[in-house]
Design a protein around this motif. Structure first.
Motif, PDB file in Angstrom:
ATOM      1  N   THR A 128       6.442  -5.576   6.099  1.00  0.00           N
ATOM      2  CA  THR A 128       6.828  -6.787   5.368  1.00  0.00           C
ATOM      3  C   THR A 128       5.634  -7.448   4.679  1.00  0.00           C
ATOM      4  O   THR A 128       5.728  -7.903   3.527  1.00  0.00           O
ATOM      5  CB  THR A 128       7.505  -7.785   6.323  1.00  0.00           C
ATOM      6  N   ASP A 129       4.507  -7.501   5.354  1.00  0.00           N
ATOM      7  CA  ASP A 129       3.337  -8.172   4.771  1.00  0.00           C
ATOM      8  C   ASP A 129       2.714  -7.389   3.617  1.00  0.00           C
ATOM      9  O   ASP A 129       1.838  -7.918   2.910  1.00  0.00           O
ATOM     10  CB  ASP A 129       2.274  -8.405   5.853  1.00  0.00           C
TER      11      ASP A 129
ATOM     12  N   VAL B 178      12.710  -3.168   2.802  1.00  0.00           N
ATOM     13  CA  VAL B 178      11.611  -3.280   3.765  1.00  0.00           C
ATOM     14  C   VAL B 178      12.024  -4.134   4.955  1.00  0.00           C
ATOM     15  O   VAL B 178      11.772  -3.773   6.112  1.00  0.00           O
ATOM     16  CB  VAL B 178      10.358  -3.860   3.080  1.00  0.00           C
ATOM     17  N   ALA B 179      12.681  -5.261   4.710  1.00  0.00           N
ATOM     18  CA  ALA B 179      13.080  -6.138   5.808  1.00  0.00           C
ATOM     19  C   ALA B 179      14.040  -5.444   6.767  1.00  0.00           C
ATOM     20  O   ALA B 179      13.964  -5.632   7.990  1.00  0.00           O
ATOM     21  CB  ALA B 179      13.719  -7.409   5.247  1.00  0.00           C
TER      22      ALA B 179
ATOM     23  N   ALA C 285       9.581  -9.067  -7.965  1.00  0.00           N
ATOM     24  CA  ALA C 285       9.394 -10.206  -7.066  1.00  0.00           C
ATOM     25  C   ALA C 285      10.717 -10.594  -6.423  1.00  0.00           C
ATOM     26  O   ALA C 285      11.787 -10.276  -6.934  1.00  0.00           O
ATOM     27  CB  ALA C 285       8.822 -11.386  -7.860  1.00  0.00           C
ATOM     28  N   PRO C 286      10.695 -11.240  -5.266  1.00  0.00           N
ATOM     29  CA  PRO C 286      11.937 -11.646  -4.597  1.00  0.00           C
ATOM     30  C   PRO C 286      12.843 -12.416  -5.543  1.00  0.00           C
ATOM     31  O   PRO C 286      12.407 -13.304  -6.276  1.00  0.00           O
ATOM     32  CB  PRO C 286      11.434 -12.537  -3.449  1.00  0.00           C
TER      33      PRO C 286
ATOM     34  N   THR D 146      14.896   2.677  -1.720  1.00  0.00           N
ATOM     35  CA  THR D 146      15.138   1.559  -2.630  1.00  0.00           C
ATOM     36  C   THR D 146      15.903   2.014  -3.863  1.00  0.00           C
ATOM     37  O   THR D 146      16.877   1.377  -4.283  1.00  0.00           O
ATOM     38  CB  THR D 146      13.795   0.924  -3.046  1.00  0.00           C
TER      39      THR D 146
ATOM     40  N   ASP E 187      12.483  -5.864  -1.309  1.00  0.00           N
ATOM     41  CA  ASP E 187      12.346  -6.818  -0.207  1.00  0.00           C
ATOM     42  C   ASP E 187      13.409  -6.591   0.861  1.00  0.00           C
ATOM     43  O   ASP E 187      13.125  -6.647   2.062  1.00  0.00           O
ATOM     44  CB  ASP E 187      12.443  -8.253  -0.740  1.00  0.00           C
ATOM     45  N   GLU E 188      14.634  -6.325   0.446  1.00  0.00           N
ATOM     46  CA  GLU E 188      15.719  -6.105   1.396  1.00  0.00           C
ATOM     47  C   GLU E 188      15.532  -4.790   2.146  1.00  0.00           C
ATOM     48  O   GLU E 188      15.776  -4.706   3.354  1.00  0.00           O
ATOM     49  CB  GLU E 188      17.063  -6.106   0.673  1.00  0.00           C
TER      50      GLU E 188
ATOM     51  N   VAL F 142       4.523  -5.953   1.064  1.00  0.00           N
ATOM     52  CA  VAL F 142       5.477  -5.785  -0.041  1.00  0.00           C
ATOM     53  C   VAL F 142       4.807  -5.976  -1.392  1.00  0.00           C
ATOM     54  O   VAL F 142       5.071  -5.230  -2.351  1.00  0.00           O
ATOM     55  CB  VAL F 142       6.671  -6.745   0.135  1.00  0.00           C
ATOM     56  N   GLY F 143       3.930  -6.945  -1.507  1.00  0.00           N
ATOM     57  CA  GLY F 143       3.269  -7.183  -2.790  1.00  0.00           C
ATOM     58  C   GLY F 143       2.453  -5.994  -3.244  1.00  0.00           C
ATOM     59  O   GLY F 143       2.514  -5.584  -4.416  1.00  0.00           O
TER      60      GLY F 143
ATOM     61  N   ARG G 207       4.689  -3.111  -4.251  1.00  0.00           N
ATOM     62  CA  ARG G 207       5.248  -3.339  -5.587  1.00  0.00           C
ATOM     63  C   ARG G 207       4.256  -2.923  -6.668  1.00  0.00           C
ATOM     64  O   ARG G 207       4.622  -2.262  -7.651  1.00  0.00           O
ATOM     65  CB  ARG G 207       5.607  -4.831  -5.718  1.00  0.00           C
TER      66      ARG G 207
END
Length: 679
Positions: free
Chosen positions: A168-169, A160-161, A675-676, A149, A157-158, A171-172, A175
């Motif tokens: 993905t689940d 990880v995706a 956050a996204p 990153t 987010d990008e 990410v929060g 962070r």
């Protein structure tokens, strides 16, 4: 001066280029190191002071060798004063000189990649992320996500995706973990490898410090530019000496950009002329390594890539053996064919050590290694455990690190578990007791002078640890080498207790002592060892003693930059080259093509490419799968450059914001991991 050097016309043009940005597109085996060293020599000959030159390479050894060549070419007695080293090494030096402007204390400790993962692991536990009812990424995965990153300058987010979709689940929680990680490092005066680049970019782009840092260097030269990442390109963009031309020289080969998994991007070299207007491009195509039949194959493979600067390698060695493309029935047949070819070349006078077997993944050589042992063919395999990753070496360095930075949490956590009977829970309690988390405390002094509560069976060994630290605590009386001697004496009984065969591990500690000789400052020794570590103990002691000769086995990534008389590329089948794990988009496929190109261009005189038609799998259930030749070789123009052997096979047709200090770096991290949609 240059009349006496054996340079061809493009090399001479690059070496004598005047001011302004210069891109040297250097094909494989075209003498890029000689060219870059000649450019350094020319600049010194033109009167540029050595300390006004910055030479960035990807290993400190490469910088030393290049500067030695430049000194020989130029006859300049002070070429050694050129600023030479890796991006991380030079960043470390600059931050210790100018870091106070960013709020950094010059006595910060550098975390290596393993230590950074350990800090993330500690925080993972503290935040309760490892105790839930579902799987959470391990510390190594978290470290990889964090580093990609930062270096790619791409939001979490990008990243990880695209690269870690199974996370993905999470990410929060990732962070939140990164926020805690950043806070912990700042509080304990720790920088990881990525911080060195982030803070250097902060220095280079800050209105307060940027002009002064950029003004230090009249010319900046960069080797292996195709292996740089977005953050490193930003650093170079920020080095703009006020009122002077953009004197940036980069050399590299877009066709050898194979480190995307480290966040390197081929776009840096492809887009260099657009990013630095007025760029002069000089292409080196005269290959000094391989015969023309081998180059014909390499040229044909890479010509189909849409992501490249056009070039065609050529040589005066127009004759030679054509490469061989061999299909084998299965992996056993492949191992047999490789062994036969290796021994045949040996009988023709090519030593084993001048031959190499190259493969995409380390496990691809498993069957071959068994067959080599059966036929009494000694070999060395590259890509194993690195010297500084060995547990006992990390133990010794952890002891040295707590002396240098008493608030180094990871080092203390390791050190306090060295005595028998002290586990993670006790170590954490002791860290609280001695004040590791208290900025006003001196944990080393507290640990040495105070009695701490430990399990009854551990008292004697804790006292031995206390004595070892006490003997090393006064750096004014002991050099790093002497301190390591004391640490080795303490660790001797620890290794005897922990391992069945401690002698080899003690020998590694002896090598560590030798490495420390010549250093007066403990901090400098730790920083330089962390930033440019030896790959293995054999790096320190010389080549292994295996018979009178040995065959080289290596992943293609580890073989980049090397050359051999004979190269055997194995598992050249679709699903292996390219890897079936690297087919998500065109960029990944093209990097796999470049990886094969790197393997092909390692050969001087002979090239054998083999692939089995059947694979044996044991994942889920035992089965065989049919394999087809790599899609990169499955074209008429490519196959026409080979002599084809083996059974008949089916053939298919087929930029970031400026930052200005600690707060700005932390804001940048918050943007990447926020956050996204955050920026």
């Amino acid at each position: 001066m240059f009349e006496a050097l054996d340079l061809d016309d493009p090399q001479r043009a690059a070496a004598t280029h005047g001011d302004g940005p210069l891109l040297i597109v250097a094909g494989a085996g075209t003498g890029k190191t000689t060219t870059l060293a000649a450019r350094v020599a020319n600049l010194l000959g033109r009167g540029v002071r050595p300390e006004r030159l910055l030479l960035l390479t990807f290993t400190r050894r490469a910088a030393r060798e290049m500067l030695l060549r430049a000194e020989t070419m130029s006859g300049h007695p002070e070429a050694g004063r050129v600023w030479g080293g890796t991006f991380h090494g030079v960043g470390n030096r600059l931050l210790r000189l100018h870091g106070r402007a960013l709020g950094l204390s010059p006595d910060f400790t550098v975390l290596d990649q393993g230590d950074a993962a350990d800090v993330l692991g500690l925080l993972r536990d503290e935040l309760g992320l490892a105790t839930g009812d579902r799987r959470f990424p391990r510390k190594e995965t978290l470290a990889s996500i964090y580093s990609r990153t930062v270096n790619a300058a791409t939001p979490l987010d990008e990243v990880v995706a695209r690269h870690y979709p199974w996370c993905t689940d999470d990410v929060g929680d990732i962070r939140a973990l990164v926020t805690a990680y950043t806070e912990r490092k700042r509080r304990q005066h720790l920088l990881d490898f990525d911080d060195l680049l982030l803070f250097w970019r902060a220095l280079a782009t800050s209105p307060e410090t940027g002009p002064a840092v950029a003004g230090m260097f009249e010319h900046v030269l960069v080797d292996e530019y195709q292996d740089t990442n977005a953050l490193q390109a930003d650093i170079l963009d920020g080095l703009r000496p006020p009122g002077t031309p953009r004197n940036l020289t980069v050399v590299g080969d877009d066709a050898q950009a194979i480190y995307g998994f480290r966040a390197a991007t081929v776009r840096n070299i492809l887009d260099f002329p657009a990013r630095f207007p007025g760029t002069t491009i000089i292409t080196l195509e005269h290959n000094h390594r391989s015969s023309q039949p081998l180059l014909d194959t390499s040229n044909a493979v890479i010509a189909r890539s849409p992501q490249r600067h056009p070039k065609t390698l050529w040589t005066e060695r127009t004759t030679g053996t054509r490469p061989v493309l061999r299909a084998c029935l299965d992996e056993i047949g492949q191992a047999d064919a490789v062994c036969r070819a290796v021994l045949a070349h040996r009988e023709l006078g090519v030593p084993l050590m001048r031959q190499a077997v190259l493969f995409r993944a380390a496990h691809h050589s498993d069957v071959l290694e068994v067959e080599l042992a059966r036929r009494n063919i000694p070999f060395v395999k590259y890509g194993g455990l690195r010297f500084l990753e060995a547990t006992h070496v990390k133990d010794a360095l952890a002891l040295l690190r707590v002396l240098e930075n008493p608030r180094d949490e990871v080092a203390w956590f390791r050190v306090l578990q060295l005595p028998a009977g002290v586990g993670p829970a006790t170590a954490r309690r002791l860290m609280q007791t001695i004040g590791v988390y208290d900025e006003n405390a001196d944990p080393v002094v507290t640990f040495i002078d105070s009695q701490v509560e430990v399990p009854a069976g551990s008292v004697a060994q804790v006292n031995q640890l206390r004595s070892a630290l006490s003997g090393c605590a006064d750096e004014g009386l002991m050099t790093p080498a002497a301190q390591l001697e004391r640490i080795r004496a303490y660790l001797g009984p620890v290794l005897e207790r922990r391992y069945d065969a401690p002698a080899a591990r003690l020998a590694d500690l002896d090598q560590l002592v030798l490495l420390a000789q010549g250093y007066e400052a403990r901090g400098r020794f730790l920083a330089e060892l962390t930033l440019d570590p030896p790959a293995s103990a054999s790096d320190l002691a010389g080549p292994p003693s295996l018979d009178e000769d040995w065959l080289v086995l290596s992943t293609i990534h580890s073989a980049k930059g090397l050359e051999f008389d004979v190269v055997h590329v194995i598992h050249a089948s679709d699903g292996n080259i390219p890897s079936d794990m690297a087919l998500r988009d065109d960029d990944e496929v093209e990097e796999e093509r470049r990886l094969l190109y790197v393997a092909l261009t390692r050969a001087r005189h002979a090239l054998h490419v083999t692939y089995p038609q059947r694979f044996h799998h044991t994942i889920r259930r035992e089965r065989f799968s049919t394999a087809l030749v790599s899609r990169f070789l499955d074209h008429d123009d490519v196959r026409a450059t080979f002599d084809v052997a083996g059974p008949d096979v089916d053939v298919r047709e087929d930029g970031g914001p400026a930052v200005a200090g600690v707060v700005s770096v932390d804001e940048l991290l918050a943007g990447l991991f926020g956050a996204p949609g955050a920026s």
